[in-house]
Design a protein around this motif. Sequence first.
Motif, PDB file in Angstrom:
ATOM      1  N   MET A   1       0.853  -1.190   0.000  1.00 37.12           N
ATOM      2  CA  MET A   1       0.000   0.000   0.000  1.00 37.12           C
ATOM      3  C   MET A   1       0.892   1.245   0.000  1.00 37.12           C
ATOM      4  O   MET A   1       2.076   1.181   0.298  1.00 37.12           O
ATOM      5  CB  MET A   1      -0.897   0.028   1.250  1.00 37.12           C
ATOM      6  N   GLU A   2       0.281   2.366  -0.318  1.00 32.81           N
ATOM      7  CA  GLU A   2       1.015   3.634  -0.317  1.00 32.81           C
ATOM      8  C   GLU A   2       0.305   4.599   0.612  1.00 32.81           C
ATOM      9  O   GLU A   2      -0.833   4.380   1.005  1.00 32.81           O
ATOM     10  CB  GLU A   2       1.011   4.239  -1.728  1.00 32.81           C
ATOM     11  N   VAL A   3       0.997   5.668   0.916  1.00 31.87           N
ATOM     12  CA  VAL A   3       0.360   6.762   1.623  1.00 31.87           C
ATOM     13  C   VAL A   3      -0.008   7.796   0.560  1.00 31.87           C
ATOM     14  O   VAL A   3       0.844   8.285  -0.178  1.00 31.87           O
ATOM     15  CB  VAL A   3       1.301   7.364   2.683  1.00 31.87           C
ATOM     16  N   ASP A   4      -1.317   8.079   0.436  1.00 31.79           N
ATOM     17  CA  ASP A   4      -1.769   8.997  -0.615  1.00 31.79           C
ATOM     18  C   ASP A   4      -1.599  10.450  -0.195  1.00 31.79           C
ATOM     19  O   ASP A   4      -1.385  11.324  -1.040  1.00 31.79           O
ATOM     20  CB  ASP A   4      -3.238   8.728  -0.965  1.00 31.79           C
ATOM     21  N   LEU A   5      -1.731  10.706   1.097  1.00 25.19           N
ATOM     22  CA  LEU A   5      -1.643  12.098   1.551  1.00 25.19           C
ATOM     23  C   LEU A   5      -1.175  12.131   2.998  1.00 25.19           C
ATOM     24  O   LEU A   5      -1.612  11.323   3.810  1.00 25.19           O
ATOM     25  CB  LEU A   5      -3.021  12.761   1.418  1.00 25.19           C
TER      26      LEU A   5
END
Length: 544
Positions: free
Chosen positions: A529-533
């Motif tokens: 997963m990524e950190v979007d903000l």
Amino acid sequence: MFTNASVLTMDPKAPRATAVAVSGDRVTAVGTDAEIEALAGPETRRIDAKGRTLLPGFVESHVHLFMGGYNETVIRADRVSGMEALRAAVTDYAHAHPDHSLLLGQGADYAIIAPDQPLDRHLLDALCPDRPLAIMAYDFHTAWANTAALTAAGLLQGRDLPRGNAVVTGPDGKATGELQEKLAILPVLELRNVGGRESLGMSGIEPPVPPTEKDRLEDRETLKVGLRHAARHGITSMHNMDGNRYMLEVLREIEEEGELISRLRVPFHLTPEMDLSELDRASAMTRDFTSDTLCSGVVKIFLDGVIASGTAAMIDPYTNRPGHRGDMLFTREDFIAAAVEIDRRGMQIAIHAIGDAAVRLALDGYEAAAKANAPRDRRHRVEHIEMLHPDDLARFAELGVVASMQPPHAPVREDETTVGIGPDRARYAYAWRDIAETGATLAFSSDWPIVPISPLAGIQAAMTRRNWVEGLPDQRLDLHAVLAAYTRNGAYVGYSEGMTGTLRTGMKADLALLSGDIEKTAADRIGEMEVDLTLFDGRITHQR
Ligand SMILES: [Zn+2]
């Protein structure tokens, strides 16, 4: 306002919501979409989370920001494999940095070219014949230098060094390029005309030569590289684990520029040869840096080394080195005296303790400090705890000591599980669930740049810890316990639970919006997963 989110507030009293309102640097409301929508004004900016997870910003509880930032600015040997990939990395870097007096790479695997072909100066000469070039191994214990670097450092004909350090020479009597340990590597690192101050915090000293304005500018940029890197991973608070006053001063300059995009605690590092009167410097750092984003108040101490090299201090001998127990870096008497004195001065203590003997002595020091000094809210911490004697398990909770552990460091291969410690002691290796179940506070982290900083990768590691040896207990933790160790507990360790670590009205607006719903993601995919903000103090510091 964030709406349509899967909000995990990490506040046990109100753990879930779908919307969060932020104004200025504060969370002004947490609730349902309807409740938050009702607060909107004409200038409200709306972010539709589309069901993604919204969390308090991550707290990284053990990190080396300056070294991590520096690591991002050199040749990234950790990302290459094979001669041609290394050639491309070196060539690109050399073109981009025509004024660097040493081209330095970091993070190399020992088999970076091929398993049976160690790096040497001839291979490096083929990549770069005309400028000094050195590549460091990922563990910082070995470096390889080309002929230009060896010549400039005066090492080409070899050099006699204290035991444990070596300039490796070939049959012709000349250096092969392989440099083993600090005293062999240092002459090459001293060729640098940039950097060099990022590791002083590890030795607890201030820059031996007063940094010039150019040096300070360079160091500000390096630290900002580290800060931006952390922001991309949703991190809004960090506990640095090395430090000095110079680092704090440079960070304050960054703070004044408005670019300190994470809350930071920076320790004073007490080393065995220091007199306890040097703690005056730690007390001064504590007194002089007290903002919401930058403070000290903590003293870091190394009690031992690492298991791989046999330098972690063990109660019983290593299984692979008869009679060898590793060395404690302090005498028992000196360490206890230091712990009592730091505690008397009202500061927090963070102790690197990897072997079970070191962990025991750390706890003994905290127990002695609690007996000697007046009662107070101490929250002292032990770092790593890779080995633990069962008799010490309950002492963390009893003494109110925080266990600061790094899930990505646990063995990821069967052959790593018992090497040096044997199957019996592996029962209490990286025993984070055992420790958590005693009621002790657990804080998780990466120790970046030793491993990548990503909390999402750490969450996956803590949830999917594999049992490589039959009969060992399951140390996996569930998602919410792991998230607490990366948010609320980290804030507690930094005495900032009234400001960050949970999403509640009135808290600082530090939060992270993930790329999906973490509760609906398989544990072994969370690291992807990524950190979007990332929102820090009400400002967007990262947006994908
Ligand atoms: Zn560390």
